[in-house]
Design an enzyme around this catalytic site. Structure first.
Site, mmCIF file in Angstrom:
data_model
loop_
_atom_site.group_PDB
_atom_site.id
_atom_site.type_symbol
_atom_site.label_atom_id
_atom_site.label_comp_id
_atom_site.label_asym_id
_atom_site.label_seq_id
_atom_site.Cartn_x
_atom_site.Cartn_y
_atom_site.Cartn_z
ATOM 1 N N CYS A 1 -42.488 -29.103 17.197
ATOM 2 C CA CYS A 1 -43.625 -29.796 16.977
ATOM 3 C C CYS A 1 -44.956 -29.179 17.194
ATOM 4 O O CYS A 1 -45.613 -29.195 16.581
ATOM 5 C CB CYS A 1 -43.566 -31.301 17.379
ATOM 6 S SG CYS A 1 -41.866 -32.393 17.033
ATOM 7 N N CYS B 1 -36.154 -30.640 10.261
ATOM 8 C CA CYS B 1 -36.278 -31.999 10.609
ATOM 9 C C CYS B 1 -37.093 -32.802 9.690
ATOM 10 O O CYS B 1 -36.979 -34.232 9.795
ATOM 11 C CB CYS B 1 -36.774 -32.010 11.908
ATOM 12 S SG CYS B 1 -38.473 -31.534 12.117
#
Length: 127
Positions: free
Chosen positions: A104, A35
């Site tokens: 994350c 990402c």
């Protein structure tokens, strides 16, 4: 930000401890090549405890929120406690993250552990 807890939204909209820590005791950097999220964590350690955390993150709202949250979470923790911190614990403490954003919390946990490893390397080298 649909699908995010109020705590995640708050840390994204009002991030805590962002910025550079001058002369840190340890620095950890992690990135997700899929990402493109990138996180740097800087720590100060005293008497075996994390006393200060600063971070710089380039990424999505969840990456910024987890950086902010984790920086507050571990302040005052022993190095051993931080080493045991899991991505699941971060995500759960934040009220959960959407499945496609759990990475994350991985960055936050791994960057903190890398900062501790850097601190320990510096100590072993006499620094």
């Amino acid at each position: 930000m649909p699908g995010y807890s109020e705590l995640v939204r708050d840390h994204f909209e009002h991030p805590r401890n962002a910025g550079v820590l001058e002369d840190p005791d340890g620095i950890g950097e992690r990135a997700n090549p899929v990402c493109g999220d990138r996180m740097t964590v800087m720590i100060r350690v005293a008497e075996g405890r994390v006393t200060e955390v600063r971070w710089q993150t380039r990424g999505c709202p969840a990456a910024i929120a987890t950086s902010s949250f984790a920086s507050e979470l571990v302040r005052g923790w022993t190095l051993g406690q931080v080493r045991e911190l899991t991505r699941e614990a971060i995500a759960e403490a934040m009220g959960g993250l959407p499945r496609d954003k759990v990475h994350c919390s991985v960055l936050a946990a791994d960057a903190l552990k890398a900062a501790i490893a850097d601190f320990e390397r510096r100590q072993a080298a006499g620094g």
